[in-house]
Design a protein around this motif. Structure first.
Motif, PDB file in Angstrom:
ATOM      1  N   CYS A  26       4.283 -18.074 160.116  1.00 42.09           N
ATOM      2  CA  CYS A  26       3.539 -18.769 161.307  1.00 42.09           C
ATOM      3  C   CYS A  26       1.962 -18.163 161.084  1.00 42.09           C
ATOM      4  O   CYS A  26       0.986 -18.778 161.300  1.00 42.09           O
ATOM      5  N   ILE A  27       1.979 -16.991 160.622  1.00 42.34           N
ATOM      6  CA  ILE A  27       0.431 -16.236 160.730  1.00 42.34           C
ATOM      7  C   ILE A  27      -0.217 -16.451 159.486  1.00 42.34           C
ATOM      8  O   ILE A  27      -1.380 -16.737 159.590  1.00 42.34           O
ATOM      9  N   LEU A  30      -2.440 -19.438 158.800  1.00 41.61           N
ATOM     10  CA  LEU A  30      -3.853 -19.247 159.629  1.00 41.61           C
ATOM     11  C   LEU A  30      -4.663 -18.423 158.950  1.00 41.61           C
ATOM     12  O   LEU A  30      -6.091 -18.761 158.851  1.00 41.61           O
ATOM     13  N   ALA A 264      -7.619 -24.205 166.737  1.00 40.63           N
ATOM     14  CA  ALA A 264      -6.272 -23.554 166.924  1.00 40.63           C
ATOM     15  C   ALA A 264      -6.583 -22.294 167.832  1.00 40.63           C
ATOM     16  O   ALA A 264      -5.591 -21.691 168.546  1.00 40.63           O
ATOM     17  N   LEU A 265      -7.615 -21.839 167.645  1.00 42.19           N
ATOM     18  CA  LEU A 265      -8.075 -20.390 168.253  1.00 42.19           C
ATOM     19  C   LEU A 265      -7.931 -20.368 169.971  1.00 42.19           C
ATOM     20  O   LEU A 265      -7.347 -19.525 170.393  1.00 42.19           O
ATOM     21  N   LEU A 268      -4.288 -19.795 170.988  1.00 45.64           N
ATOM     22  CA  LEU A 268      -3.915 -18.430 170.421  1.00 45.64           C
ATOM     23  C   LEU A 268      -4.412 -17.098 171.157  1.00 45.64           C
ATOM     24  O   LEU A 268      -3.767 -16.130 171.337  1.00 45.64           O
ATOM     25  N   LEU A 269      -5.548 -17.597 171.670  1.00 47.04           N
ATOM     26  CA  LEU A 269      -6.173 -16.412 172.867  1.00 47.04           C
ATOM     27  C   LEU A 269      -5.473 -16.532 174.109  1.00 47.04           C
ATOM     28  O   LEU A 269      -5.159 -15.619 174.689  1.00 47.04           O
ATOM     29  N   TYR A 271      -2.256 -17.663 174.696  1.00 51.45           N
ATOM     30  CA  TYR A 271      -0.765 -17.261 174.703  1.00 51.45           C
ATOM     31  C   TYR A 271      -0.502 -15.889 174.913  1.00 51.45           C
ATOM     32  O   TYR A 271       0.510 -15.878 175.716  1.00 51.45           O
ATOM     33  N   GLN A 275       2.607 -14.701 177.749  1.00 52.85           N
ATOM     34  CA  GLN A 275       3.922 -14.361 176.981  1.00 52.85           C
ATOM     35  C   GLN A 275       4.756 -13.568 177.674  1.00 52.85           C
ATOM     36  O   GLN A 275       6.036 -14.076 177.633  1.00 52.85           O
TER      37      GLN A 275
END
Length: 289
Positions: A26-27, A30, A264-265, A268-269, A271, A275
């Motif tokens: 996943c990482i 990116l 996508a950022l 990502l920030l 989440y 979480q």
């Protein structure tokens, strides 16, 4: 101290290894995308960039943030995600609160909602209905058609059903209205479920691209996902807004990589802040009918 069995140790090692591999899968894409966006034209076009920039340059980001079409699409996506999440959460929380109660006709009404999960009208009927409602080339087409989700409704409803009835009865005896009970008791006690559903809705609104392409005649009204789909997938170079000098100095691939990474950022920030509620909300909201 309790000894850990050999089979348990093997399971932990295999499970940890599997999770690490999945995390890297996943990482690393990116990271590669970010490295390409910071690389020079020759390195990007030749495919030599892996996980570290080559011929470091910020030109792709400078050109991206100077592109009025890109900035406009971001603003549309932000407005769509914020308003869409608010409207959808209002609809499903009020409906979920009502359906969490026992009343005559609840079962047929619930099956009416569940029917929407099993069968859909299809693309053409949906297009005709939305167009007849005046939603073509209208910002509200991003909000109204997707405001209700039966899956999210069921999650919220099950959360509300897990709250003891005695709390609501005590509040009603003290003179609280149903909306006061919902606002002061049910919502605060359902933070995990609300955060889970809100994350689903936010990601769905931010990443959904087909609605813009289907209902908007001008690319200036596209949200970011639709804008990126036109540029990256369809290869429309006009919206990149590259002048001849910039086209010679930099690669289209680096600009596309920069725009996709910026797109996508935000998720990502957001989440990491949600979480801690995500797993709890997803599991607890699925344990009842």
């Amino acid at each position: 101290m309790r000894r850990t069995s050999l089979s348990r140790k093997i399971f932990v090692v295999c499970n940890t290894t599997f999770l690490i591999i999945m995390a890297l899968l996943c990482i690393l894409p990116l990271v590669n995308l970010f490295a390409i966006s910071l690389s020079g034209k020759a390195a990007a076009n030749s495919g030599a960039v892996t996980f570290w920039p080559i011929d470091f340059t910020m030109m792709a980001y400078e050109k991206t943030f100077n592109n009025s079409n890109f900035i406009r699409s971001i603003l549309i996506s932000v407005a769509r995600t914020a308003l869409g999440t608010f409207v959808s959460m209002f609809v499903i929380t009020t409906a979920g609160y009502a359906l969490s109660k026992d009343f005559r006709g609840r079962t047929p009404l619930m099956w009416f909602f569940v029917f929407t999960m099993l069968f859909g009208g299809g693309l053409i009927p949906s297009y005709l209905v939305n167009t007849s409602l005046g939603l073509k080339n209208n910002f509200l087409v991003y909000i109204i058609p997707g405001a209700f989700s039966c899956y999210n409704l069921i999650l919220i409803m099950n959360f509300f059903k897990s709250i003891p009835k005695a709390l609501e009865e005590a509040a009603l005896i003290d003179g609280a209205s149903f909306f006061t009970v919902l606002w002061r008791i049910f919502l605060p006690l359902s933070k995990a479920g609300l955060a889970t559903v809100a994350l689903f809705i936010m990601v769905g609104n931010w990443n959904e691209w087909f609605t813009g392409i289907l209902y908007m005649s001008d690319t200036k009204n596209y949200p970011l996902a639709s804008f990126l789909q036109v540029i990256v997938v369809q290869g429309n170079q006009q919206d990149l807004a590259l002048d001849p000098t910039s086209a010679l100095a930099m690669s289209e691939r680096t600009i596309k990589a920069a725009q996709v990474f910026i797109g996508a950022l935000p998720i990502l920030l957001v989440y990491p802040f949600l979480q801690k509620y995500f797993v709890t909300g997803l599991v607890m909201g699925a344990v009842k009918e």
